[in-house]
Design a protein around this motif. Sequence first.
Motif, mmCIF file in Angstrom:
data_model
loop_
_atom_site.group_PDB
_atom_site.id
_atom_site.type_symbol
_atom_site.label_atom_id
_atom_site.label_comp_id
_atom_site.label_asym_id
_atom_site.label_seq_id
_atom_site.Cartn_x
_atom_site.Cartn_y
_atom_site.Cartn_z
ATOM 1 N N ALA A 156 36.627 61.056 23.075
ATOM 2 C CA ALA A 156 37.454 60.137 22.286
ATOM 3 C C ALA A 156 36.509 59.160 21.590
ATOM 4 N N ASP A 157 36.666 57.854 21.845
ATOM 5 C CA ASP A 157 35.835 56.862 21.164
ATOM 6 C C ASP A 157 34.773 56.272 22.085
ATOM 7 N N ARG A 158 34.422 56.989 23.177
ATOM 8 C CA ARG A 158 33.442 56.497 24.131
ATOM 9 C C ARG A 158 32.374 57.562 24.367
ATOM 10 N N LEU A 159 31.222 57.106 24.855
ATOM 11 C CA LEU A 159 30.205 58.009 25.381
ATOM 12 C C LEU A 159 30.290 57.988 26.895
ATOM 13 N N VAL A 160 30.444 59.155 27.490
ATOM 14 C CA VAL A 160 30.553 59.267 28.947
ATOM 15 C C VAL A 160 29.387 60.090 29.471
ATOM 16 N N LEU A 161 29.028 59.859 30.717
ATOM 17 C CA LEU A 161 27.906 60.564 31.319
ATOM 18 C C LEU A 161 28.277 62.013 31.598
ATOM 19 N N SER B 7 30.852 53.463 30.713
ATOM 20 C CA SER B 7 30.826 54.289 29.508
ATOM 21 C C SER B 7 30.472 53.357 28.349
ATOM 22 N N PHE B 8 30.217 53.923 27.168
ATOM 23 C CA PHE B 8 29.758 53.127 26.037
ATOM 24 C C PHE B 8 30.594 53.416 24.799
ATOM 25 N N PRO C 96 22.789 53.899 24.525
ATOM 26 C CA PRO C 96 23.364 55.126 23.928
ATOM 27 C C PRO C 96 24.264 54.821 22.735
ATOM 28 N N GLY C 97 25.074 53.770 22.862
ATOM 29 C CA GLY C 97 25.977 53.405 21.782
ATOM 30 C C GLY C 97 25.250 52.929 20.532
#
Length: 313
Positions: free
Chosen positions: A23-28, A47-48, A55-56
Amino acid sequence: MDTVVDAPVKTFIQVTEIWVPEADRLVLAEGNYGGLAAFEEATRAISFGKGEGLPGKAWAEERPVVLKGFDGSYFKRIEAAAEAGLTSAVAIPVFDDATLKAVLVVLCGDDETRTGAIEVWHEEDGLMMLDDGYYGAARHFEWVSQHTHFPRGQGLPGGVWSANTPMLFRDLGSGYRFIRADSAGKAGLTTGLGLPIPVPQDKTFVLTLLSARGTPIARRFEMWDARPVKVGKETAAILADGICERDGPLWTDDTQQEPRRVTAHQGNIGKVLATGLPLVASGKPSLTEGYDSMVALPIYDDGAISHIVAWYC
């Protein structure tokens, strides 16, 4: 039975993570934390968003980002990193044209013996200039790098820029192709891996990983060429170059007649071919050529994976 390679006392990179958009996040997606359990636990809780944390920031700015100090920075895990002895990090976005596939983050510690280099170079006014880098204890080599620039085709950054392919340099301290050979030899740097980092908007970035014998970035490097190669109806990649401190060269003139080839889903390199995502593997030496861990990073060109670069520790 697993074949285990004796690990070096220290490695230059201590933590490797892969963050993927959801979606709109970076997850591990996965990571190798080298026994730093508290830092791993802190990481799995976050998350970022775009522009958040390291990361973001790489996602938002669409470029590799070097962060040489965490205190007072935008880094989100400052306290956990300090407790783990981590002091710097590099975020490498993986783009397929304008689509972000993942962000690879590597984290390092700092002491008087840890030597190596992770450099980000960018093109400016027809020259490859140092954007930033982390060098550990190699202070003089860092100074030389800050005052060196490369025309297209010269040195490791210029060679990668010209060829638009990964390149592997051996014997940095004596190699005539490595412009900074004298200072590299004094710093104990032995092997250099350079790779293009494609990003949107036609910007040019090159990442270089320079490994020293005492605190290596990796003990084995592989470069796989995945430009349209077919085995039957399957996409494949061919080993184009490689070097290993245990096995010596992984590529010779003979391999041109009988190249080492993998297809999608075949081993770790095949998994990258199939998913299009970078990979971190650890804990099973039988899956990592007898090493403790490996990283495989895809490089995209014109909507498809052109190369995969792998390193093993």
